[in-house]
Enzyme design. Structure first.
Site, PDB file in Angstrom:
ATOM      1  N   SER A   1       2.995   7.586  11.684  1.00 32.41           N
ATOM      2  CA  SER A   1       1.859   6.907  11.053  1.00 32.41           C
ATOM      3  C   SER A   1       0.882   7.903  10.438  1.00 32.41           C
ATOM      4  CB  SER A   1       1.133   6.041  12.079  1.00 32.41           C
ATOM      5  OG  SER A   1       0.263   6.835  12.858  1.00 32.41           O
ATOM      6  N   CYS A   2      -0.033   7.365   9.670  1.00 33.08           N
ATOM      7  CA  CYS A   2      -1.006   8.208   8.961  1.00 33.08           C
ATOM      8  C   CYS A   2      -1.783   9.098   9.925  1.00 33.08           C
ATOM      9  CB  CYS A   2      -1.955   7.329   8.164  1.00 33.08           C
ATOM     10  SG  CYS A   2      -2.630   5.952   9.095  1.00 33.08           S
ATOM     11  N   ASN A   3      -2.235   8.522  11.024  1.00 33.76           N
ATOM     12  CA  ASN A   3      -3.012   9.309  11.987  1.00 33.76           C
ATOM     13  C   ASN A   3      -2.137  10.345  12.688  1.00 33.76           C
ATOM     14  OD1 ASN A   3      -5.744   8.259  11.882  1.00 33.76           O
ATOM     15  ND2 ASN A   3      -4.865   6.322  12.571  1.00 33.76           N
TER      16      ASN A   3
ATOM     17  N   HIS B   1      -9.785   7.038   7.925  1.00 34.43           N
ATOM     18  CA  HIS B   1      -9.958   7.228   9.367  1.00 34.43           C
ATOM     19  C   HIS B   1     -10.746   8.531   9.600  1.00 34.43           C
ATOM     20  CE1 HIS B   1      -6.782   4.256  10.008  1.00 34.43           C
ATOM     21  NE2 HIS B   1      -5.859   5.031   9.497  1.00 34.43           N
TER      22      HIS B   1
ATOM     23  N   ARG C   1     -10.189   3.080  10.333  1.00 30.99           N
ATOM     24  CA  ARG C   1     -10.666   2.078   9.368  1.00 30.99           C
ATOM     25  C   ARG C   1     -10.069   0.726   9.788  1.00 30.99           C
ATOM     26  NH1 ARG C   1      -6.251   0.373   9.128  1.00 30.99           N
ATOM     27  NH2 ARG C   1      -4.677   0.575   7.508  1.00 30.99           N
TER      28      ARG C   1
ATOM     29  N   GLY D   1       4.397   2.198  11.336  1.00 27.32           N
ATOM     30  CA  GLY D   1       4.069   0.988  12.079  1.00 27.32           C
ATOM     31  C   GLY D   1       5.205   0.532  12.970  1.00 27.32           C
TER      32      GLY D   1
ATOM     33  N   HIS E   1      -1.328   6.868  19.463  1.00 26.67           N
ATOM     34  CA  HIS E   1      -1.196   8.116  18.703  1.00 26.67           C
ATOM     35  C   HIS E   1      -0.713   9.298  19.551  1.00 26.67           C
ATOM     36  CE1 HIS E   1      -4.206   5.400  16.886  1.00 26.67           C
ATOM     37  NE2 HIS E   1      -3.505   5.663  15.796  1.00 26.67           N
TER      38      HIS E   1
ATOM     39  N   THR F   1       0.827  -1.216   0.000  1.00 24.62           N
ATOM     40  CA  THR F   1       0.000   0.000   0.000  1.00 24.62           C
ATOM     41  C   THR F   1       0.859   1.262   0.000  1.00 24.62           C
ATOM     42  OG1 THR F   1      -1.723  -1.174   1.203  1.00 24.62           O
ATOM     43  CG2 THR F   1      -1.792   1.232   1.278  1.00 24.62           C
ATOM     44  N   ILE F   2       1.802   1.342   0.909  1.00 28.53           N
ATOM     45  CA  ILE F   2       2.623   2.553   1.031  1.00 28.53           C
ATOM     46  C   ILE F   2       3.743   2.550  -0.010  1.00 28.53           C
ATOM     47  CG2 ILE F   2       4.130   3.874   2.582  1.00 28.53           C
ATOM     48  CD1 ILE F   2       1.113   3.924   3.355  1.00 28.53           C
TER      49      ILE F   2
HETATM   50  N1  LIG Z   1      -1.623   1.057   5.021  1.00 30.23           N
HETATM   51  C1  LIG Z   1      -1.700   2.111   5.801  1.00 30.23           C
HETATM   52  O1  LIG Z   1      -2.784   2.617   6.031  1.00 30.23           O
HETATM   53  C2  LIG Z   1      -0.486   2.715   6.402  1.00 30.23           C
HETATM   54  C3  LIG Z   1       0.625   1.979   6.695  1.00 30.23           C
HETATM   55  N2  LIG Z   1       1.692   2.565   7.319  1.00 30.23           N
HETATM   56  C4  LIG Z   1       2.858   1.784   7.673  1.00 30.23           C
HETATM   57  O2  LIG Z   1       3.614   1.498   6.482  1.00 30.23           O
HETATM   58  C5  LIG Z   1       4.252   0.243   6.612  1.00 30.23           C
HETATM   59  C6  LIG Z   1       3.829  -0.619   5.441  1.00 30.23           C
HETATM   60  O3  LIG Z   1       2.421  -0.779   5.508  1.00 30.23           O
HETATM   61  P1  LIG Z   1       1.575  -1.184   4.230  1.00 30.23           P
HETATM   62  O4  LIG Z   1       2.130  -0.595   2.998  1.00 30.23           O
HETATM   63  O5  LIG Z   1       0.171  -0.898   4.588  1.00 30.23           O
HETATM   64  O6  LIG Z   1       1.780  -2.737   4.230  1.00 30.23           O
HETATM   65  P2  LIG Z   1       1.447  -3.733   3.046  1.00 30.23           P
HETATM   66  O7  LIG Z   1       1.262  -5.054   3.672  1.00 30.23           O
HETATM   67  O8  LIG Z   1       0.387  -3.191   2.166  1.00 30.23           O
HETATM   68  O9  LIG Z   1       2.781  -3.698   2.199  1.00 30.23           O
HETATM   69  C7  LIG Z   1       3.995  -4.190   2.671  1.00 30.23           C
HETATM   70  C8  LIG Z   1       4.529  -5.122   1.638  1.00 30.23           C
HETATM   71  O10 LIG Z   1       5.827  -5.531   2.013  1.00 30.23           O
HETATM   72  C9  LIG Z   1       6.062  -6.790   1.400  1.00 30.23           C
HETATM   73  N3  LIG Z   1       6.953  -7.547   2.256  1.00 30.23           N
HETATM   74  C10 LIG Z   1       6.669  -8.436   3.216  1.00 30.23           C
HETATM   75  N4  LIG Z   1       7.797  -8.905   3.765  1.00 30.23           N
HETATM   76  C11 LIG Z   1       8.804  -8.286   3.128  1.00 30.23           C
HETATM   77  C12 LIG Z   1      10.215  -8.358   3.220  1.00 30.23           C
HETATM   78  N5  LIG Z   1      10.839  -9.153   4.094  1.00 30.23           N
HETATM   79  N6  LIG Z   1      10.948  -7.591   2.399  1.00 30.23           N
HETATM   80  C13 LIG Z   1      10.368  -6.782   1.490  1.00 30.23           C
HETATM   81  N7  LIG Z   1       9.036  -6.695   1.349  1.00 30.23           N
HETATM   82  C14 LIG Z   1       8.274  -7.437   2.159  1.00 30.23           C
HETATM   83  C15 LIG Z   1       4.729  -7.457   1.194  1.00 30.23           C
HETATM   84  O11 LIG Z   1       4.579  -7.728  -0.187  1.00 30.23           O
HETATM   85  P3  LIG Z   1       5.139  -9.039  -0.860  1.00 30.23           P
HETATM   86  O12 LIG Z   1       5.384 -10.054   0.227  1.00 30.23           O
HETATM   87  O13 LIG Z   1       4.049  -9.430  -1.804  1.00 30.23           O
HETATM   88  O14 LIG Z   1       6.388  -8.597  -1.542  1.00 30.23           O
HETATM   89  C16 LIG Z   1       3.708  -6.398   1.549  1.00 30.23           C
HETATM   90  O15 LIG Z   1       2.728  -6.236   0.550  1.00 30.23           O
HETATM   91  C17 LIG Z   1       3.870  -0.287   8.003  1.00 30.23           C
HETATM   92  O16 LIG Z   1       4.828   0.157   8.926  1.00 30.23           O
HETATM   93  C18 LIG Z   1       2.545   0.424   8.270  1.00 30.23           C
HETATM   94  O17 LIG Z   1       2.246   0.535   9.630  1.00 30.23           O
HETATM   95  C19 LIG Z   1       1.723   3.910   7.571  1.00 30.23           C
HETATM   96  C20 LIG Z   1       0.652   4.688   7.251  1.00 30.23           C
HETATM   97  C21 LIG Z   1      -0.550   4.147   6.707  1.00 30.23           C
HETATM   98  O1  LIG Z   2      -0.575   3.980  10.377  1.00 30.04           O
HETATM   99  C1  LIG Z   2      -1.744   3.632  10.366  1.00 30.04           C
HETATM  100  O2  LIG Z   2      -2.607   3.797  11.390  1.00 30.04           O
HETATM  101  P1  LIG Z   2      -2.237   4.290  12.863  1.00 30.04           P
HETATM  102  O3  LIG Z   2      -1.850   5.740  12.771  1.00 30.04           O
HETATM  103  O4  LIG Z   2      -3.502   4.133  13.625  1.00 30.04           O
HETATM  104  O5  LIG Z   2      -1.117   3.432  13.366  1.00 30.04           O
HETATM  105  C2  LIG Z   2      -2.233   2.888   9.207  1.00 30.04           C
HETATM  106  O6  LIG Z   2      -3.591   3.135   8.981  1.00 30.04           O
HETATM  107  C3  LIG Z   2      -1.958   1.419   9.406  1.00 30.04           C
HETATM  108  O7  LIG Z   2      -2.723   0.981  10.456  1.00 30.04           O
HETATM  109  P2  LIG Z   2      -2.943  -0.582  10.709  1.00 30.04           P
HETATM  110  O8  LIG Z   2      -1.944  -0.954  11.770  1.00 30.04           O
HETATM  111  O9  LIG Z   2      -4.361  -0.687  11.186  1.00 30.04           O
HETATM  112  O10 LIG Z   2      -2.738  -1.306   9.407  1.00 30.04           O
END
Ligand SMILES: NC(=O)C1=CN([C@@H]2O[C@H](COP(=O)(O)OP(=O)(O)OC[C@H]3O[C@@H](n4cnc5c(N)ncnc54)[C@H](OP(=O)(O)O)[C@@H]3O)[C@@H](O)[C@H]2O)C=CC1
Ligand SMILES: O=C(OP(=O)(O)O)[C@H](O)COP(=O)(O)O
Length: 354
Positions: free
Chosen positions: A139-141, A220, A168, A110, A194, A11-12
């Site tokens: 984080s996003c929030n 959110h 969410r 995270g 947060h 996602t990110i």
């Molecule tokens: N989604 C959100 O709302 C938000 C997330 N964050 C933070 O961003 C970070 C990433 O979150 P998000 O993007 O949602 O997570 P996702 O799960 O969407 O994406 C992370 C991706 O990393 C890949 N992955 C898993 N293991 C490994 C590895 N060892 N090496 C490289 N890639 C790997 C996976 O894909 P694959 O295994 O297919 O390669 C996975 O899809 C977290 O810290 C989260 O808390 C922050 C703000 C908002």
């Molecule tokens: O950074 C986020 O939220 P957060 O600010 O509540 O930790 C993202 O929405 C990821 O949250 P998640 O830990 O529910 O996947």
């Protein structure tokens, strides 16, 4: 040109890669995936060099018909800086890998604050990340809260912040997440992470946060109460927020009542993936009771941290200052949603019967 590697393309990560590619002073050196799924295929179609995040999985990409340029070590070598967008339990394992190769890295919200030397929000503490080797974009929030707290603290001073966050339950693609039929206090005891996280950016701000999880995927929602050290009127607050490039004040006339219409508006406005990089504050919700400010804002969790990652890169590896970096990022991405309606619009809605 800054060569940026993206480790973790979910996602990110996919949004960070596209945002890097849009910058005039950055290029994507490659993206790392663990497996050849649809995201790996679209990364290749977008022109990004694909790297196997786990060396012994490289064959799986070849078997699926996707060429890989190397493993994680090769990606790091091809990069001036890595943005680590892996799931939160992976970052601590990756940091020593970056350290071994003397490569700076950015981690996501995270991760615990101790993963990096600095927690970062461009509007609030850009200079703290200057020349740092390891930075965490909060984080996003926490990002969204920091964007509101910074101007309020500067303009009026803050006595106390109280926030209830309705989070969410998962992103739209996270089909396995819940709850699906409940609203859960999460965590049930205060504070949610947060408040302490905001204190990694604003150590002196007194803040309490409570959080719930709701069965939605789009955004959110925050309910804020900020006790200020003075008593401005609502229109002064609206002016202040409207001047912030990463805050969109939703005008009453737009008739946007929640995340569904906000996302629809983003898509209609041509935003990639329907992303909303800005906090979305309902202008009508801004209310003052003595020194107490109240407002509702929505936060697009998938995208609000993306411009922050771009600014963190510049803080760490260039001498560009905060204002110039924020402007450059905003211009390249077209951050700064502006409605043609006046955010202060106080016209009476036309009754349907007339
Ligand atoms: N989604 C959100 O709302 C938000 C997330 N964050 C933070 O961003 C970070 C990433 O979150 P998000 O993007 O949602 O997570 P996702 O799960 O969407 O994406 C992370 C991706 O990393 C890949 N992955 C898993 N293991 C490994 C590895 N060892 N090496 C490289 N890639 C790997 C996976 O894909 P694959 O295994 O297919 O390669 C996975 O899809 C977290 O810290 C989260 O808390 C922050 C703000 C908002
Ligand atoms: O950074 C986020 O939220 P957060 O600010 O509540 O930790 C993202 O929405 C990821 O949250 P998640 O830990 O529910 O996947």
């Amino acid at each position: 040109m800054i060569h940026v590697g993206v480790n973790g393309y979910g996602t990110i990560g996919k949004r960070v890669a596209d945002a890097v590619a849009a910058q005039p002073d950055m290029t994507v050196s490659g993206v790392a995936k663990t497996r050849p799924n649809y995201e790996a295929e679209t990364a290749v179609r977008r022109g990004y060099d694909l790297y196997a995040a786990i060396d012994d999985r490289a064959d799986a990409f070849a078997d699926a018909g996707l060429d890989v340029a190397g493993g994680l070590e090769e990606l790091i070598e091809a990069s001036d800086i890595v943005v680590d967008c892996c799931p939160s339990d992976i970052g601590p394992k990756n940091r020593p890998v970056y350290e071994d190769r003397d490569t700076p890295a950015i981690f996501q919200g995270g991760e615990g604050a101790d993963i990096a030397d600095v927690s970062f929000n461009a509007r609030s503490n850009f200079e703290d990340a200057r020349d740092a080797d390891y930075v965490r974009v909060v984080s996003c929030n926490t990002t969204a809260l920091s964007r509101v707290i910074a101007p309020l603290e500067e303009e009026y001073g803050i006595e106390k912040v109280r926030v209830t966050l309705v989070r969410r339950s998962g992103d739209p693609s996270e089909t396995g997440r819940g709850p699906v039929n409940d609203v859960l206090p999460d965590p049930v005891s205060i504070p949610s992470h947060h408040g302490p996280d905001v204190n990694t950016i604003f150590p002196d701000v007194d803040i309490d946060t409570l959080a719930l999880k709701a069965p939605t995927t789009l955004m959110h929602t925050h309910s804020l109460n900020v006790t200020l050290e003075s008593e401005p009127d609502e229109s002064a607050i609206l002016d202040l927020l409207a001047d912030e490039s990463r805050i969109f004040t939703i005008p009453e006339t737009a008739d946007i009542d929640g995340a569904g219409k906000l996302k629809d508006y983003a898509l209609d406005s041509g935003r990639p993936r329907g992303d909303l990089w800005e906090n979305c504050v309902w202008a009508e919700s801004v209310g003052m009771e003595g020194p107490d400010l109240y407002l509702f804002q929505n936060v697009h969790q998938e995208s609000d941290v993306i411009p922050e990652n771009i600014d963190a890169i510049r803080a760490m590896v260039t001498d560009v200052d905060a204002a110039a970096s924020i402007d450059r990022t905003n211009e390249a991405l077209d951050v700064g949603l502006e409605s043609l309606f006046d955010a202060h619009d106080d016209r009476e809605a036309v009754p349907v019967d007339d």
